[in-house]
Design a protein around this motif. Structure first.
Motif, mmCIF file in Angstrom:
data_model
loop_
_atom_site.group_PDB
_atom_site.id
_atom_site.type_symbol
_atom_site.label_atom_id
_atom_site.label_comp_id
_atom_site.label_asym_id
_atom_site.label_seq_id
_atom_site.Cartn_x
_atom_site.Cartn_y
_atom_site.Cartn_z
ATOM 1 N N ILE A 229 0.842 -1.203 0.000
ATOM 2 C CA ILE A 229 0.000 0.000 0.000
ATOM 3 C C ILE A 229 0.872 1.246 0.000
ATOM 4 C CG2 ILE A 229 -1.634 1.332 1.397
ATOM 5 C CD1 ILE A 229 -2.845 -1.311 2.290
ATOM 6 N N VAL A 230 1.941 1.222 0.843
ATOM 7 C CA VAL A 230 2.831 2.383 0.931
ATOM 8 C C VAL A 230 3.486 2.659 -0.416
ATOM 9 C CG1 VAL A 230 5.016 3.174 1.913
ATOM 10 C CG2 VAL A 230 3.261 2.250 3.397
ATOM 11 N N LEU A 231 3.950 1.594 -1.090
ATOM 12 C CA LEU A 231 4.655 1.808 -2.354
ATOM 13 C C LEU A 231 3.710 2.317 -3.439
ATOM 14 C CD1 LEU A 231 7.219 -1.127 -2.476
ATOM 15 C CD2 LEU A 231 7.572 1.237 -1.828
ATOM 16 N N VAL A 232 2.476 1.772 -3.458
ATOM 17 C CA VAL A 232 1.505 2.253 -4.448
ATOM 18 C C VAL A 232 1.165 3.718 -4.184
ATOM 19 C CG1 VAL A 232 -0.859 2.009 -5.274
ATOM 20 C CG2 VAL A 232 0.543 0.004 -4.975
ATOM 21 N N SER A 233 1.009 4.074 -2.893
ATOM 22 C CA SER A 233 0.729 5.485 -2.583
ATOM 23 C C SER A 233 1.894 6.370 -2.967
ATOM 24 C CB SER A 233 0.442 5.701 -1.104
ATOM 25 O OG SER A 233 -0.142 4.616 -0.533
ATOM 26 N N THR A 234 3.126 5.851 -2.804
ATOM 27 C CA THR A 234 4.301 6.629 -3.211
ATOM 28 C C THR A 234 4.225 6.963 -4.690
ATOM 29 O OG1 THR A 234 5.554 5.342 -1.625
ATOM 30 C CG2 THR A 234 6.803 6.703 -3.112
ATOM 31 N N PHE A 235 3.885 5.924 -5.479
ATOM 32 C CA PHE A 235 3.773 6.134 -6.925
ATOM 33 C C PHE A 235 2.736 7.206 -7.232
ATOM 34 C CE2 PHE A 235 1.974 5.294 -11.089
ATOM 35 C CZ PHE A 235 3.111 5.164 -11.858
ATOM 36 N N LEU A 236 1.547 7.071 -6.633
ATOM 37 C CA LEU A 236 0.460 8.002 -6.953
ATOM 38 C C LEU A 236 0.771 9.408 -6.445
ATOM 39 C CD1 LEU A 236 -2.508 5.620 -6.323
ATOM 40 C CD2 LEU A 236 -1.815 6.597 -8.489
ATOM 41 N N ALA A 237 1.371 9.495 -5.248
ATOM 42 C CA ALA A 237 1.711 10.815 -4.711
ATOM 43 C C ALA A 237 2.705 11.515 -5.624
ATOM 44 C CB ALA A 237 2.299 10.674 -3.309
ATOM 45 N N ALA A 238 3.737 10.770 -6.068
ATOM 46 C CA ALA A 238 4.743 11.376 -6.942
ATOM 47 C C ALA A 238 4.133 11.736 -8.298
ATOM 48 C CB ALA A 238 5.920 10.427 -7.125
ATOM 49 N N LEU A 239 3.243 10.865 -8.795
ATOM 50 C CA LEU A 239 2.615 11.107 -10.103
ATOM 51 C C LEU A 239 1.806 12.398 -10.082
ATOM 52 C CD1 LEU A 239 1.867 9.975 -12.937
ATOM 53 C CD2 LEU A 239 -0.104 8.955 -11.863
ATOM 54 N N PHE A 240 0.973 12.546 -9.046
ATOM 55 C CA PHE A 240 0.134 13.747 -8.998
ATOM 56 C C PHE A 240 0.956 14.980 -8.649
ATOM 57 C CE2 PHE A 240 -3.291 10.685 -8.959
ATOM 58 C CZ PHE A 240 -4.166 11.299 -9.832
ATOM 59 N N PHE A 241 2.048 14.767 -7.928
ATOM 60 C CA PHE A 241 2.951 15.884 -7.667
ATOM 61 C C PHE A 241 3.550 16.390 -8.973
ATOM 62 C CE2 PHE A 241 7.077 17.650 -6.452
ATOM 63 C CZ PHE A 241 6.632 18.627 -5.593
ATOM 64 N N GLY A 242 3.905 15.444 -9.850
ATOM 65 C CA GLY A 242 4.424 15.831 -11.159
ATOM 66 C C GLY A 242 3.373 16.528 -12.000
ATOM 67 N N LEU A 243 2.146 16.018 -11.964
ATOM 68 C CA LEU A 243 1.055 16.633 -12.738
ATOM 69 C C LEU A 243 0.794 18.059 -12.268
ATOM 70 C CD1 LEU A 243 -1.611 13.824 -13.087
ATOM 71 C CD2 LEU A 243 -0.431 15.007 -14.921
ATOM 72 N N GLN A 244 0.923 18.259 -10.956
ATOM 73 C CA GLN A 244 0.682 19.585 -10.398
ATOM 74 C C GLN A 244 1.664 20.600 -10.982
ATOM 75 O OE1 GLN A 244 2.235 19.981 -6.585
ATOM 76 N NE2 GLN A 244 1.813 22.151 -6.543
ATOM 77 N N LEU A 245 2.898 20.144 -11.273
ATOM 78 C CA LEU A 245 3.897 21.042 -11.844
ATOM 79 C C LEU A 245 3.951 20.913 -13.358
ATOM 80 C CD1 LEU A 245 6.461 20.267 -9.124
ATOM 81 C CD2 LEU A 245 5.526 22.506 -9.528
ATOM 82 N N SER A 246 2.908 20.301 -13.933
ATOM 83 C CA SER A 246 2.791 20.072 -15.378
ATOM 84 C C SER A 246 4.074 19.498 -15.980
ATOM 85 C CB SER A 246 2.374 21.343 -16.109
ATOM 86 O OG SER A 246 3.451 22.204 -16.300
ATOM 87 N N ALA A 247 4.556 18.428 -15.366
ATOM 88 C CA ALA A 247 5.746 17.749 -15.882
ATOM 89 C C ALA A 247 5.432 17.153 -17.254
ATOM 90 C CB ALA A 247 6.169 16.639 -14.929
ATOM 91 N N PRO A 248 6.446 17.100 -18.149
ATOM 92 C CA PRO A 248 6.210 16.546 -19.482
ATOM 93 C C PRO A 248 5.750 15.086 -19.407
ATOM 94 C CG PRO A 248 8.532 17.000 -19.117
ATOM 95 C CD PRO A 248 7.800 17.624 -18.014
ATOM 96 N N LYS A 249 4.872 14.707 -20.365
ATOM 97 C CA LYS A 249 4.207 13.398 -20.280
ATOM 98 C C LYS A 249 5.191 12.241 -20.327
ATOM 99 C CE LYS A 249 -0.445 14.415 -21.725
ATOM 100 N NZ LYS A 249 -0.269 15.864 -22.004
ATOM 101 N N ARG A 250 6.300 12.411 -21.071
ATOM 102 C CA ARG A 250 7.201 11.262 -21.218
ATOM 103 C C ARG A 250 8.011 10.973 -19.958
ATOM 104 N NH1 ARG A 250 9.620 15.545 -23.770
ATOM 105 N NH2 ARG A 250 11.880 15.722 -23.600
ATOM 106 N N THR A 251 7.946 11.874 -18.953
ATOM 107 C CA THR A 251 8.641 11.583 -17.705
ATOM 108 C C THR A 251 7.697 11.049 -16.634
ATOM 109 O OG1 THR A 251 8.271 13.780 -16.818
ATOM 110 C CG2 THR A 251 10.239 13.477 -18.104
ATOM 111 N N LEU A 252 6.396 11.029 -16.926
ATOM 112 C CA LEU A 252 5.437 10.784 -15.848
ATOM 113 C C LEU A 252 5.351 9.332 -15.397
ATOM 114 C CD1 LEU A 252 2.470 13.188 -16.467
ATOM 115 C CD2 LEU A 252 4.021 13.103 -14.555
ATOM 116 N N ILE A 253 5.931 8.397 -16.160
ATOM 117 C CA ILE A 253 5.963 7.017 -15.682
ATOM 118 C C ILE A 253 7.282 6.746 -14.974
ATOM 119 C CG2 ILE A 253 5.933 4.590 -16.372
ATOM 120 C CD1 ILE A 253 3.242 5.916 -16.546
ATOM 121 N N ILE A 254 8.370 7.158 -15.624
ATOM 122 C CA ILE A 254 9.690 6.798 -15.119
ATOM 123 C C ILE A 254 10.004 7.497 -13.797
ATOM 124 C CG2 ILE A 254 10.939 8.559 -16.485
ATOM 125 C CD1 ILE A 254 12.132 5.008 -15.972
ATOM 126 N N ALA A 255 9.578 8.770 -13.663
ATOM 127 C CA ALA A 255 9.942 9.504 -12.445
ATOM 128 C C ALA A 255 9.257 8.949 -11.197
ATOM 129 C CB ALA A 255 9.647 10.990 -12.626
#
Lengths: 250, 157
Positions: B6-32
């Motif tokens: 659960i912690v690791l999945v939340s880490t992924f989602l937290a980082a993903l939405f954090f990136g979206l909030q800063l409008s990170a480029p789409k090609r980095t949104l999986i790897i980061a």
């Protein structure tokens, strides 16, 4: 006196505008300098000198025996990773000769207008905050409470920033509001863990990019930029922490 | 085991939405965010193994940043764009909150202890970012340049 060709002027304008936009969106100092240098040398300039600082930059280039200098200052900064990437791509394409300076200026002008939508930013930040509460041990109740606490706080911060306030001030306002709302939640649901809600709320505010850039700038030799960004990071961390402490001590 | 998932999945989602909030480029949104998970996992594992959160912070940040430097050069994006997202789960928000809680309660002894912990932890992260930046600048950048030149030469032949 010989007149400068319009083309040279365009490369100077492009270099300055692109690098300033790069600095404003949170790019590293050496990258802004490198972009300007690549663009100017692809425009055929000689004797290029560029000095970029977090608060402005100077570009000097020699065309046909005449030296031109342009200066521009920078006050407002925001973090926008997408814009950094787009500007970097434009600079690469201009240096490779794929697009002309005029096209590039138009694209930079488009990017300058591009900012993240208020609602999109708040929604994404609040979901991110809610998942941070789960990482630090929050349950389903904390998750849903953090969702709404962080949403209101982020909306408030973005509004403060739109009104043109300093980032320290808006971050402090955001952390105070987060702590106040979390305390209100504690009154309504006495058995929740208030700490994780506040931690989740302040995680997106902490100055990660400023810290990383401070380290990278220092390593690449831009000591003034590194020190300035380090102070920026320290001040905003202190302002966030002070905002939380203020409310907790009541 | 379920808990850590659960912690690791939340880490992924937290980082993903954090990136979206800063409008990170789409090609980095999986790897980061994936690197964010990797870094956080290394942090948890090292913390468990050595019982020292400073070395855990060091190795966790290293695990999140070192591959980021390499990937940034492969997909041609500034390295900060990836590092900023992948390192966010390791930011010492909990320690900062704990420090402020002690200070707000007028417990200055515990507060001083906690703020020292926060500073050493941040220092460990800074050393790891420094090392990975040095690797990126002096090893990955020339390496990628060499590979690209070889590709270009092969194309011309």
């Amino acid at each position: 006196m010989k007149r400068v060709e319009a083309d040279d002027e365009q490369y100077l304008t492009l270099a300055l505008r692109l690098s300033i936009a790069m600095l404003r969106n949170g790019g590293e100092t050496y990258r802004a300098e490198e972009c300007a240098r690549n663009i100017l040398s692809s425009g055929g300039a000689k004797e290029i000198e560029i000095l970029a600082l977090p608060t402005g930059m100077t570009v000097t280039a020699e065309y046909n025996g005449q030296t031109f200098t342009r200066v521009r200052t920078l006050r407002v900064r925001e973090n926008n990773l997408g814009n950094i990437d787009l500007l970097n791509t434009i600079s690469r394409e201009v240096s490779a000769g794929k697009i002309h300076a005029e096209q590039a200026i138009n694209r930079v002008a488009e990017i300058e207008l591009l900012s993240i939508g208020l609602l999109k930013k708040s929604v994404c930040a609040c979901i991110s905050s809610a998942f941070f509460t789960v990482i630090f041990g929050g349950g389903i109740l904390e998750f849903s409470l953090a969702l709404y606490v962080a949403f209101i706080a982020q909306l408030f911060i973005t509004l403060l920033k739109k009104m043109g306030s300093l980032s320290f001030f808006s971050n402090m306002g955001g952390s105070i509001l987060t702590a106040v709302l979390a305390k209100l939640c504690l009154f309504m649901f006495p058995d929740i863990n208030m700490g994780v809600i506040i931690i989740g709320g302040i995680m997106p505010l902490l100055p990660g990019l400023a810290t990383i850039n401070a380290i990278r700038d220092t390593l690449y030799g831009d000591l003034i930029s590194g020190a300035a960004r380090g102070v920026e990071a320290l001040l905003s961390a202190v302002s966030i922490a002070a905002g939380v402490a203020l409310v907790l001590s009541i | 085991m379920e808990n850590i998932l659960i912690v690791l999945v939340s880490t992924f989602l937290a980082a993903l939405f954090f990136g979206l909030q800063l409008s990170a480029p789409k090609r980095t949104l999986i790897i980061a965010p994936l690197l964010g998970i990797f870094g956080y996992f290394v942090y948890l594992y090292t913390n468990n193994l050595t019982d020292s959160e400073y070395s855990a912070a060091f190795f966790g940040t290293l695990a999140a940043c070192m591959p980021a430097e390499l990937f940034a050069r492969i997909i041609k994006t500034p390295a900060t764009v990836i590092i900023f997202i992948s390192v966010i789960p390791l930011v010492p928000g909990v320690m900062l909150y704990q420090t402020m809680l002690y200070f707000a309660e007028n417990n200055f002894n515990a507060g001083a202890y906690e703020i020292t912990r926060t500073l050493i932890y941040s220092g460990a992260m800074a050393i790891a970012i420094t090392i990975s930046t040095m690797f990126g600048k002096h090893l990955f950048a020339p390496l990628i340049k060499l590979i690209n030149e070889k590709k270009l030469r092969n194309k011309n032949l």
